[in-house]
Design an enzyme around this catalytic site. Structure first.
Site: not given
Ligand code: PA5
Length: 429
Positions: A282, A303, A417
């Site tokens: 990310e 393996h 989303k």
């Molecule tokens: O790194 C990030 O920002 C995302 O992976 C969020 O942690 C994830 O989408 C969960 O979001 P939230 O804590 O708003 O539910």
């Protein structure tokens, strides 16, 4: 006191030349100063940098007390969250609590599997439970759905009023659906700081409460992170494994090594690699750039995809994740008839054999054209894990800046989303 985290780079030889490390130093310095002066992209999300030293004693105590209470009144703590609100705690608990007996913390809301949630709630039907729901935005679909179901389960078990005493929400200080819901229903809340993004939040209440609920010493974890932080400022890369790692992975990417495999020889590291995948995937994977973060559990995966690593397309580099000391070792017994031909190993410990396997694999992969380095910690402990969390977080930030991206946003996460909400008919989409 355990040994500090180190980076063994012997198998970079020939793949990355000392002169190339010198050449990338201006980029490392630039990245370092963007973090220090807080003037790079995403500079509103640098709160994670000071968590190990700046977290107030009163918050640590509040988390410890909340966890102690939850542990005392429940057989199971259900932790609801996804992505950065799930993976850090999952990594810590899988690494630091026994695999086969007495797990106290269970996760939900990290998928949309009805069968998973059903199985979990069925297994907890006759148990005492408490819940920690975690969401920074407060509106993420997966944990929101799981929480609605779990909340109903807990209310049915204890009645609305008593259920409310068993639910803790970790969310934004002031805004978001979860904050509003928590306030209206009278649930206890813990705050996720505004300036810490999801994947950098393991050392906030997001990670610390579930980790403490599992009985893990969060002061040791923070202490380990503080020691990694202290070593993470030097411009002498030999003294700063964090910047060395960030520099090496960028140099390798420039040479076409587009896949990084984080390989372990201890299954307890499996979920740390899942956390690491999110952190780097990310942070760096945007604008057509990025290194694909993959992971292997060795020797198991030797393996299977070991073949591809040794002998496939040479677009891979590898980072081994190694704990030097095995804490629960076996000694190979002597056999009278030696029918399995293993007496040559008798008297040796399984941990020592595993370490030889690591040395063999690192050398074989190097000779096969896979440059590799090893991130080495002393042992499997909260302190070592704290070091690893901070080491990788800072490396992701510096590496992202060297790559020329904003390491603190995740615009690509929205695409699926939007499609899903449209398909589900969400009002306003
Ligand atoms: O790194 C990030 O920002 C995302 O992976 C969020 O942690 C994830 O989408 C969960 O979001 P939230 O804590 O708003 O539910």
């Amino acid at each position: 006191m355990s040994k500090d985290l180190s980076l063994d780079t012997r198998y970079m030889k020939g793949f990355v030349k000392p002169a190339e490390i010198k050449e990338i130093m201006p980029d490392v310095e630039k990245a370092h100063f963007m973090l220090e002066k807080k003037n790079g992209p995403g500079n509103g999300y640098l709160g994670w940098m000071d968590l190990p030293t700046g977290t107030c004693e009163c918050l640590v105590r509040e988390i410890e007390e909340t966890a102690a209470h939850m542990r005392a009144i429940s057989d199971a703590v259900i932790v609801v969250g996804i992505g950065g609100s799930y993976l850090g705690a999952k990594a810590a608990i899988e690494m630091l609590t026994p695999e086969f007996v007495g797990r106290k913390v269970f996760f939900a809301g990290h998928n949309l599997s009805a069968s998973y949630l059903n199985g979990l709630l069925m297994s907890l039907k006759d148990k005492e439970v408490t819940v920690n729901v975690i969401s920074k935005s407060g509106g993420t679909t997966e944990p929101a759905i799981a929480f609605r179901i779990i909340e109903a389960f807990v209310e049915k078990k204890y009645g609305k009023e008593n259920a409310a005493k068993r639910i803790v929400c970790t969310t934004d200080a002031a805004k978001g659906t979860l904050k509003e819901l928590a306030d209206k229903r009278g649930y206890k809340t813990l705050v996720i700081p505004d300036d810490v993004g999801g994947r950098f939040s393991v050392l906030t209440p997001v990670g610390l409460l579930p980790i403490a609920c599992a009985g893990i010493d969060i002061r040791e974890l923070l202490g380990g992170a503080a020691s990694a932080r202290e070593r993470s400022f030097s411009m002498d890369l030999e003294a700063n494994p964090c910047y060395m790692y960030a520099a090496l992975r960028n140099l390798l990417l420039r040479k076409g090594k587009k896949i990084e495999i984080l390989s372990n020889f201890d299954g307890r590291f499996h979920y740390l690699a899942e956390w690491w995948k999110q952190l780097f995937g990310e942070s760096e994977g945007k604008g057509g750039k990025g290194i694909f973060p993959a992971a292997c559990d060795f020797t198991t995966d030797l393996h299977s995809i070991g073949q591809l690593i040794q002998d496939g397309e040479r677009n891979i580099f590898e980072t081994f994740l190694i704990a030097e000391k095995e804490d629960r070792d076996f000694v190979i017994p002597q056999s009278d008839d030696d029918l399995d031909n293993l007496n040559y190993l008798s008297g040796k410990s399984e941990g020592a054999i595993n370490f030889k396997a690591y040395q063999a694999v690192a050398e074989a992969h190097f000779e096969g054209g896979v440059p590799n380095s090893s991130v080495i910690v002393d042992n499997i402990s909260p302190r070592s894990l704290g070091q690893l969390f901070y080491f990788f977080e800072k490396a992701a930030a510096v590496s992202g800046y060297i790559l020329g991206v904003n390491p603190f946003d995740q615009p690509g996460v929205e695409a699926y989303k939007k499609k899903m909400f449209k398909l589900l008919g969400k009002p306003g989409v």
